[in-house]
Structures are given as structure tokens and as C-alpha cells.
Motif scaffolding. Sequence first.
Motif, mmCIF file in Angstrom:
data_model
loop_
_atom_site.group_PDB
_atom_site.id
_atom_site.type_symbol
_atom_site.label_atom_id
_atom_site.label_comp_id
_atom_site.label_asym_id
_atom_site.label_seq_id
_atom_site.Cartn_x
_atom_site.Cartn_y
_atom_site.Cartn_z
ATOM 1 N N UNK A 113 0.742 -1.244 0.073
ATOM 2 C CA UNK A 113 0.242 0.116 -0.165
ATOM 3 C C UNK A 113 0.940 1.232 0.213
ATOM 4 N N UNK A 114 0.233 2.305 -1.529
ATOM 5 C CA UNK A 114 1.432 3.260 -1.241
ATOM 6 C C UNK A 114 1.024 4.546 -0.581
ATOM 7 N N UNK A 115 1.067 5.267 0.341
ATOM 8 C CA UNK A 115 0.052 5.915 0.699
ATOM 9 C C UNK A 115 0.811 7.623 -0.089
ATOM 10 N N UNK A 116 -0.186 8.329 -1.019
ATOM 11 C CA UNK A 116 0.534 9.098 -1.929
ATOM 12 C C UNK A 116 0.663 10.434 -0.746
ATOM 13 N N UNK A 117 1.848 11.044 -2.332
ATOM 14 C CA UNK A 117 2.476 12.023 -1.495
ATOM 15 C C UNK A 117 3.225 12.004 -0.255
ATOM 16 N N UNK A 118 3.771 13.286 0.372
ATOM 17 C CA UNK A 118 4.926 13.061 1.191
ATOM 18 C C UNK A 118 4.704 14.620 1.806
ATOM 19 N N UNK A 119 5.314 14.955 3.587
ATOM 20 C CA UNK A 119 5.058 15.847 3.985
ATOM 21 C C UNK A 119 5.452 16.978 4.462
ATOM 22 N N UNK A 120 5.142 17.864 3.492
ATOM 23 C CA UNK A 120 4.478 19.020 3.861
ATOM 24 C C UNK A 120 3.702 20.246 3.825
ATOM 25 N N UNK A 121 4.132 20.597 4.828
ATOM 26 C CA UNK A 121 2.893 22.324 5.519
ATOM 27 C C UNK A 121 2.798 23.337 5.139
ATOM 28 N N UNK A 122 3.996 24.047 4.135
ATOM 29 C CA UNK A 122 3.672 25.186 3.307
ATOM 30 C C UNK A 122 3.667 24.792 1.992
ATOM 31 N N UNK A 123 3.124 25.939 1.563
ATOM 32 C CA UNK A 123 2.875 25.743 0.137
ATOM 33 C C UNK A 123 4.456 25.937 -0.611
ATOM 34 N N UNK A 124 4.553 25.846 -1.778
ATOM 35 C CA UNK A 124 3.706 24.908 -2.331
ATOM 36 C C UNK A 124 3.753 23.251 -1.476
ATOM 37 N N UNK A 125 2.552 23.142 -1.482
ATOM 38 C CA UNK A 125 2.016 21.404 -1.141
ATOM 39 C C UNK A 125 2.142 20.301 -1.489
ATOM 40 N N UNK A 126 2.903 19.385 -1.059
ATOM 41 C CA UNK A 126 2.827 17.685 -2.324
ATOM 42 C C UNK A 126 1.305 17.220 -2.440
ATOM 43 N N UNK A 127 1.023 17.450 -3.210
ATOM 44 C CA UNK A 127 -0.284 16.815 -3.304
ATOM 45 C C UNK A 127 -1.174 18.015 -3.437
ATOM 46 N N UNK A 128 -2.855 17.359 -3.212
ATOM 47 C CA UNK A 128 -3.908 18.345 -3.023
ATOM 48 C C UNK A 128 -4.299 19.219 -2.152
ATOM 49 N N UNK A 129 -4.871 20.136 -1.801
ATOM 50 C CA UNK A 129 -5.494 20.602 -0.452
ATOM 51 C C UNK A 129 -6.544 20.872 -0.427
ATOM 52 N N UNK A 130 -7.032 20.228 0.194
ATOM 53 C CA UNK A 130 -8.826 21.080 0.341
ATOM 54 C C UNK A 130 -9.240 22.175 0.999
ATOM 55 N N UNK A 131 -10.365 22.665 0.701
ATOM 56 C CA UNK A 131 -10.857 23.874 0.917
ATOM 57 C C UNK A 131 -10.819 24.519 2.471
ATOM 58 N N UNK A 132 -10.663 23.302 3.502
ATOM 59 C CA UNK A 132 -10.492 23.283 4.796
ATOM 60 C C UNK A 132 -9.077 23.468 5.277
ATOM 61 N N UNK A 133 -8.361 22.845 4.193
ATOM 62 C CA UNK A 133 -6.691 22.820 4.365
ATOM 63 C C UNK A 133 -6.339 21.579 4.735
ATOM 64 N N UNK A 134 -6.967 20.395 4.421
ATOM 65 C CA UNK A 134 -7.203 19.031 4.941
ATOM 66 C C UNK A 134 -6.149 18.917 3.527
ATOM 67 N N UNK A 135 -4.970 18.256 4.139
ATOM 68 C CA UNK A 135 -3.642 17.868 3.387
ATOM 69 C C UNK A 135 -4.084 16.934 3.211
ATOM 70 N N UNK A 136 -3.762 16.470 1.366
ATOM 71 C CA UNK A 136 -3.496 15.220 0.770
ATOM 72 C C UNK A 136 -2.669 13.975 1.411
ATOM 73 N N UNK A 137 -1.232 14.190 2.363
ATOM 74 C CA UNK A 137 -0.413 13.263 2.194
ATOM 75 C C UNK A 137 -0.965 12.598 3.532
ATOM 76 N N UNK A 138 -1.799 13.323 5.027
ATOM 77 C CA UNK A 138 -1.806 13.220 6.101
ATOM 78 C C UNK A 138 -3.839 12.114 5.384
ATOM 79 N N UNK A 139 -4.619 12.095 4.956
ATOM 80 C CA UNK A 139 -5.582 11.880 4.520
ATOM 81 C C UNK A 139 -5.454 10.457 3.538
ATOM 82 N N UNK A 140 -4.664 10.669 3.014
ATOM 83 C CA UNK A 140 -3.765 9.006 2.368
ATOM 84 C C UNK A 140 -3.530 8.485 2.980
ATOM 85 N N UNK A 141 -2.807 8.815 4.347
ATOM 86 C CA UNK A 141 -2.777 7.617 5.080
ATOM 87 C C UNK A 141 -3.061 7.166 5.859
ATOM 88 N N UNK A 142 -4.194 8.219 6.411
ATOM 89 C CA UNK A 142 -5.291 7.777 6.915
ATOM 90 C C UNK A 142 -6.421 6.358 6.402
#
Length: 303
Positions: A113-142
Amino acid sequence: LQEEENKSVLTIFNNTKTSFKTEQTPVGFEITLFNTQILNTPQEGLKTSLFKDISFTSIQDEAQKITLNFDRNSQLWGFDYGYQGENLVFNFYHAPKFNLTKAKPLNGVKIVLDPGHSPKRVAPYDGAVGPSVMLEYEINYKIALKTKEKLEALGAIIFMSKEENEYMPLARRQEKVLSEQAHLFISLHNNALPDQVNPISRPRGFSFFYYYPHSYTFAEAIERSFVRHIALPDDGIIQRDFSVTRSSPQVPAILIEHVYLILPEQEDLLSQDSFIEKLANATAQGVKDYIKEVAKKTASANK
């Protein structure tokens, strides 16, 4: 062409390395060798349990095509190739023989299982960002953790390509496929769109990506499960040259885009544990269905 324990091995004996291309079709595997002439007549009638025969065609004065034709009941699981000295060697992997049980329908199936993207909490982010600033790498891992839980309950052996806060380059994400001799590779993502695309121009939902043709039926099984269990539009199965799927030719490999993280209502779904559970169940059920079909086809071919 020789058959070994879990693969068919084709060795092309050359007096020098040469350029070539490959093409996988529904009925066979083609290798075109450029700047090449056949100096001796290959043996005819070569076959294994995967291939029923080989044919040879001169398509130009110095270009030769070798076509390996699949046996009617066989299934190519994956392949790789490389030079050994001057000789070009292809390994064509057969479908695994699993020891499945009713209680553990994925018993012994090894999955990366490959959770996409890597941690980056400042712009430009690694992956998509939701309207409420949900970061893709975090939700992918969850999602990956919950999917791991569901697959392990069915008897699968799960390897994560990375940990949550681990930076992992694209080129290294498939390494566990080889190191752990995995049977399947699944990259987990959530979608976005380029700035110039109107995100509400049409209904949007989940989608599935593959690169090599032998991965298509795996994507189909996961898609069918999502259609049954996830009440979102089906954006379909798409062939795309993504690094994580292209770099894992040895096994069926797919990339899942669960939802569009950039849409507020779908970002809200991802904030709900019950929806994460539905996504994980849909993937686990799709894997179960796929392996069941593989086992059925393998049993039929061995009769």
C-alpha cells in the motif's frame, strides 16, 4: 524460452546490446529489436504454460519482431527484463498459486500500500489541498491504515511504502514490491484539478489508473467494488503514465483516486471516519474479488 518455478524466461542471444521496444496485447507479448538481423534460425514450437508458441517477423531490413502468444487459459501476472552481458533476458511471471481459505480469502497475498505524497505543510504543498486546508498526504495515510486493517483481517500481508511523516521520492515507492516479493501494488490518492478546469462543470467522484495491460483487470475489480459501495460518480478506469504504476511492471499495479479533495462536500466526507471505513472496505472487497477470480482461472488452467 524456458519455464521456471513461477515464470517463463526468454533469453535472446545477441553479439551486442541493441535498442528495442515492447508491447503487451490481449493475446501476446511483442518485442521489436532494432538494428538486428537473425543470424541463426530460432527453434520453432517453443512453449511454456504461459505461452503456446513464438513467431518471428522481419518488419524492416534490420528490425525483427518476436511475438510470444499466450496460451488460452494463461494469465500474465507481470514482467521485467534486462541485459545479462550482451544477452537480453525477459522474465514473464505466472499468476501466483495462493493457499486461500474461506475464513481468510486473502491468505498469504502480499500487498504494498502506497500512501500518496510526502509531508509538506507549507506552500507549494505536495499533493492536493482541500478548501479547509486538509492535506492530501495526511488523509491518504489515514485511508491506507484503515485499508491495511481491512485487508489484514482477510489474511493479506501488508507492506506500507512509507510512514506518515516520511519523505519518499516517487522512484523509491515501488521498491518493496521487489524486496518483499509482493503480489499487488496499490497507490492511494485523492484528486484535484488544474486551475483552468471548472471543478463543478460535471459530477466528479472516484477513478482508477493503470499503465500496463496486465493491471487492467485488477483495476476493474476495484472499480466494480467502488460502484457497489461508494455513492459517488464513477470517473472510470484510465491508462496513464504515472511513475508509481509504470515502475512496477512485475505485478498488477493501480492508483486509486478516492474522491476530489478540492470539492467542499467531498473533503467533508473525508473528515468522517465512517466514510474512510467505506473506502477501505470497498478496496478490500475489490482485492478479494480479484484474487478469487485469479484463483478460479489458475485452477481451471491446471486441470
